[in-house]
Write a protein that holds these residues in place. Structure first.
Motif, PDB file in Angstrom:
ATOM      1  N   THR A 185      33.193  52.550  29.179  1.00 34.49           N
ATOM      2  CA  THR A 185      32.895  51.134  29.397  1.00 34.49           C
ATOM      3  C   THR A 185      34.153  50.282  29.331  1.00 34.49           C
ATOM      4  O   THR A 185      34.378  49.416  30.186  1.00 34.49           O
ATOM      5  CB  THR A 185      31.857  50.637  28.374  1.00 34.49           C
ATOM      6  N   LEU A 186      34.990  50.521  28.342  1.00 37.25           N
ATOM      7  CA  LEU A 186      36.236  49.751  28.210  1.00 37.25           C
ATOM      8  C   LEU A 186      37.173  49.995  29.391  1.00 37.25           C
ATOM      9  O   LEU A 186      37.781  49.058  29.914  1.00 37.25           O
ATOM     10  CB  LEU A 186      36.930  50.077  26.893  1.00 37.25           C
ATOM     11  N   VAL A 187      37.282  51.237  29.826  1.00 40.03           N
ATOM     12  CA  VAL A 187      38.139  51.552  30.975  1.00 40.03           C
ATOM     13  C   VAL A 187      37.574  50.929  32.253  1.00 40.03           C
ATOM     14  O   VAL A 187      38.331  50.416  33.084  1.00 40.03           O
ATOM     15  CB  VAL A 187      38.311  53.079  31.116  1.00 40.03           C
ATOM     16  N   ALA A 188      36.252  50.945  32.404  1.00 34.02           N
ATOM     17  CA  ALA A 188      35.632  50.331  33.580  1.00 34.02           C
ATOM     18  C   ALA A 188      35.858  48.823  33.603  1.00 34.02           C
ATOM     19  O   ALA A 188      36.153  48.246  34.659  1.00 34.02           O
ATOM     20  CB  ALA A 188      34.140  50.645  33.614  1.00 34.02           C
ATOM     21  N   ILE A 189      35.741  48.184  32.463  1.00 33.85           N
ATOM     22  CA  ILE A 189      35.987  46.735  32.385  1.00 33.85           C
ATOM     23  C   ILE A 189      37.446  46.431  32.697  1.00 33.85           C
ATOM     24  O   ILE A 189      37.754  45.506  33.461  1.00 33.85           O
ATOM     25  CB  ILE A 189      35.598  46.191  30.992  1.00 33.85           C
ATOM     26  N   LEU A 190      38.352  47.214  32.141  1.00 34.73           N
ATOM     27  CA  LEU A 190      39.783  47.013  32.394  1.00 34.73           C
ATOM     28  C   LEU A 190      40.111  47.229  33.870  1.00 34.73           C
ATOM     29  O   LEU A 190      40.800  46.409  34.488  1.00 34.73           O
ATOM     30  CB  LEU A 190      40.606  47.961  31.519  1.00 34.73           C
ATOM     31  N   GLY A 191      39.603  48.303  34.452  1.00 35.55           N
ATOM     32  CA  GLY A 191      39.872  48.578  35.863  1.00 35.55           C
ATOM     33  C   GLY A 191      39.319  47.506  36.776  1.00 35.55           C
ATOM     34  O   GLY A 191      39.992  47.055  37.706  1.00 35.55           O
ATOM     35  N   SER A 192      38.096  47.100  36.514  1.00 35.00           N
ATOM     36  CA  SER A 192      37.486  46.047  37.316  1.00 35.00           C
ATOM     37  C   SER A 192      38.252  44.733  37.176  1.00 35.00           C
ATOM     38  O   SER A 192      38.503  44.047  38.167  1.00 35.00           O
ATOM     39  CB  SER A 192      36.033  45.853  36.896  1.00 35.00           C
ATOM     40  N   GLY A 193      38.626  44.402  35.955  1.00 32.21           N
ATOM     41  CA  GLY A 193      39.379  43.167  35.727  1.00 32.21           C
ATOM     42  C   GLY A 193      40.711  43.170  36.452  1.00 32.21           C
ATOM     43  O   GLY A 193      41.087  42.184  37.093  1.00 32.21           O
TER      44      GLY A 193
END
Length: 89
Positions: A58-66
Motif C-alpha cells: 500500500t505504501l509503495v503504491a501510494i508513493l508510486g502513484s503520487g
C-alpha cells in the motif's frame, strides 16, 4: 514569472518536482505514523500480527502513484507559452 526573469524550464521542473516530492514523503510519513498509533492497541494484544506485505504494498503504491501524478502535473503546468500565461495572470 520565474521563466520571465530567466529561469529555464528544466530548472523550474526540478524545483516544482522537489517541492512536491518532499510534501508527498512528509504526507506518507505522517499518515503511516498516525495509522500505526491508531492500531497500536490492537497490535499489542497477544496473537495479533501486522500484515507487513499488505502495508508495504500500500505504501509503495501510494508513493508510486503520487510520483506519477506529480510528474504529470508538473509537465502540464510548465508546457504552456510564456507570454499568454503572463497576460492571463
Amino acid at each position: 514569472l520565474m521563466r520571465a526573469v530567466g529561469f529555464q524550464t528544466r530548472s523550474l521542473q526540478k524545483i516544482v518536482l522537489s517541492e512536491h516530492v518532499v510534501l508527498l514523503y512528509a504526507g506518507i510519513a505522517i499518515g503511516a505514523l498516525s495509522s500505526l498509533l491508531a492500531v497500536l492497541p490492537s497490535l499489542l494484544t497477544p496473537g495479533m500480527a501486522l500484515p507487513y506485505g499488505t502495508v508495504l504494498f500500500t505504501l509503495v503504491a501510494i508513493l508510486g502513484s503520487g510520483l506519477l501524478w506529480i510528474g504529470f502535473a508538473t509537465k502540464l503546468a510548465l508546457r504552456g507559452e510564456l507570454l499568454p500565461a503572463l497576460r492571463n495572470e
